[in-house]
Scaffold this motif. Sequence first.
Motif, short mmCIF file in Angstrom:
data_model
loop_
_atom_site.label_atom_id
_atom_site.label_comp_id
_atom_site.label_asym_id
_atom_site.label_seq_id
_atom_site.Cartn_x
_atom_site.Cartn_y
_atom_site.Cartn_z
N GLU A 1 11.69 -31.95 -3.29
CA GLU A 1 12.15 -32.45 -4.58
C GLU A 1 10.99 -33.19 -5.25
OE1 GLU A 1 15.68 -35.38 -6.32
OE2 GLU A 1 15.72 -34.70 -4.24
N VAL A 2 10.74 -32.90 -6.50
CA VAL A 2 9.62 -33.50 -7.23
C VAL A 2 9.96 -34.94 -7.61
CG1 VAL A 2 8.18 -33.38 -9.30
CG2 VAL A 2 8.85 -31.28 -8.11
N LEU A 3 9.00 -35.83 -7.39
CA LEU A 3 9.09 -37.23 -7.80
C LEU A 3 7.79 -37.58 -8.51
CD1 LEU A 3 10.03 -40.17 -7.88
CD2 LEU A 3 9.50 -40.35 -5.43
N GLU A 4 7.88 -37.82 -9.82
CA GLU A 4 6.70 -38.13 -10.63
C GLU A 4 6.41 -39.63 -10.64
OE1 GLU A 4 4.86 -36.22 -13.90
OE2 GLU A 4 4.43 -35.57 -11.87
N VAL A 5 5.12 -39.98 -10.56
CA VAL A 5 4.68 -41.38 -10.64
C VAL A 5 3.94 -41.56 -11.95
CG1 VAL A 5 3.36 -43.21 -9.54
CG2 VAL A 5 4.48 -41.47 -8.13
N LEU A 6 4.52 -42.33 -12.85
CA LEU A 6 4.00 -42.54 -14.20
C LEU A 6 3.51 -43.97 -14.38
CD1 LEU A 6 6.99 -40.88 -16.13
CD2 LEU A 6 4.99 -39.74 -15.14
N THR A 7 2.87 -44.23 -15.52
CA THR A 7 2.56 -45.59 -15.93
C THR A 7 3.26 -45.86 -17.25
OG1 THR A 7 0.56 -44.88 -17.10
CG2 THR A 7 0.30 -45.56 -14.77
N GLU A 8 3.18 -47.11 -17.71
CA GLU A 8 3.87 -47.50 -18.94
C GLU A 8 3.35 -46.78 -20.17
OE1 GLU A 8 3.98 -51.75 -19.36
OE2 GLU A 8 4.57 -52.06 -17.25
N LYS A 9 2.13 -46.21 -20.09
CA LYS A 9 1.55 -45.55 -21.26
C LYS A 9 2.10 -44.15 -21.50
CE LYS A 9 -2.54 -43.72 -18.82
NZ LYS A 9 -4.01 -43.81 -18.69
N VAL A 10 2.88 -43.62 -20.55
CA VAL A 10 3.42 -42.27 -20.70
C VAL A 10 4.44 -42.23 -21.85
CG1 VAL A 10 4.83 -40.49 -19.58
CG2 VAL A 10 2.98 -41.60 -18.32
N SER A 11 4.41 -41.17 -22.62
CA SER A 11 5.23 -41.07 -23.83
C SER A 11 6.71 -40.92 -23.52
CB SER A 11 4.78 -39.87 -24.67
OG SER A 11 5.11 -38.65 -24.01
N ASN A 12 7.52 -41.30 -24.49
CA ASN A 12 8.96 -41.09 -24.38
C ASN A 12 9.27 -39.61 -24.27
OD1 ASN A 12 11.87 -42.17 -24.84
ND2 ASN A 12 11.66 -40.55 -26.35
N GLY B 1 2.70 -49.31 -12.87
CA GLY B 1 1.46 -49.76 -13.50
C GLY B 1 1.53 -49.68 -15.00
N LYS B 2 0.68 -50.47 -15.67
CA LYS B 2 0.65 -50.49 -17.14
C LYS B 2 -0.16 -49.31 -17.68
CE LYS B 2 -0.46 -53.51 -21.07
NZ LYS B 2 0.83 -53.33 -21.73
N ASP B 3 -1.47 -49.28 -17.37
CA ASP B 3 -2.34 -48.19 -17.83
C ASP B 3 -2.88 -47.36 -16.68
OD1 ASP B 3 -2.35 -48.82 -20.69
OD2 ASP B 3 -3.40 -50.64 -20.08
N SER B 4 -2.89 -47.93 -15.48
CA SER B 4 -3.39 -47.23 -14.30
C SER B 4 -2.43 -47.47 -13.14
CB SER B 4 -4.80 -47.71 -13.94
OG SER B 4 -4.81 -49.10 -13.68
N LEU B 5 -2.60 -46.70 -12.09
CA LEU B 5 -1.66 -46.75 -10.97
C LEU B 5 -1.70 -48.08 -10.25
CD1 LEU B 5 0.30 -45.29 -9.01
CD2 LEU B 5 -1.74 -44.54 -7.73
N ASP B 6 -0.53 -48.68 -10.07
CA ASP B 6 -0.35 -49.86 -9.22
C ASP B 6 0.19 -49.35 -7.88
OD1 ASP B 6 0.67 -52.12 -7.87
OD2 ASP B 6 1.14 -53.16 -9.74
#
Length: 245
Positions: A116-127, A144-149
């Motif tokens: 099952e796919v699980l995506e890891v995004l940051t806050e900069k990803v678009s709606n 993370g905000k702009d980069s991976l935490d």
Amino acid sequence: MNRPYVFCHMQVSLDGKIIGKFMDIPESKGSGEFFYNVAFGENAHYKHQGWLSGRTTTDDNFTHYKKPELDEQAPEVPAEDFVAEPTGNKYYISIDTSGKLGWAKNTLQYGDTTAEVLEVLTEKVSNAYKAFLREKNISYVIAGKDSLDMELLLQKLNDLFQMDLVMLGGGGVLNWSFIQAGLCDEVSVVIAPAADASATSPSLFDTKEGLTDDAPVSFTLKNVETKEDSTVWLTYDVNNKETNS
């Protein structure tokens, strides 16, 4: 921090490359099968709940650089993480900090393994991209905000998906990032009896300017196994790892 135990498991050439022409010759077939069985076989040594890879590794192997079909007019989605109804399969955890991967569906096939796919995004990803994932019923977490935490990601894998064992599966930049951050506990290396001496193929560990450096890390050998086809399996503890609490 509560986090899963993280092990890095990779097949490499004799000169430490993780992809290349060496994988295509018959002499590498046995090591490839052994690599798969150690982490994905019916009697796997590592019984993990998910494996983690970077965006390039995902595009190379699964999404093949397809662009996502986005609706820029999609209604605003909730700001928090999205957890789809679990299927009972392992998770393929894809680092996609900018939201670029063009998934066709919410599962993938790797050998005999459905994940099952699980995506890891940051806050900069678009709606629009988050709406795209929700429409496909693909889980995602914001880490993370702009980069991976990385610490926040591991905590969310533990808290939201009840993962206590996670495999780190490349590429070399991602592997080294977790090593340098003290967030990888063990390294498992399956060495194929082959090499191609490519000067451009990524290695088991690679630095990236602005992200990691070449500060050395040491390892303690746990086990060595040799196979009849000259495959070698090495496992190590990472000496500078963070305490897993």
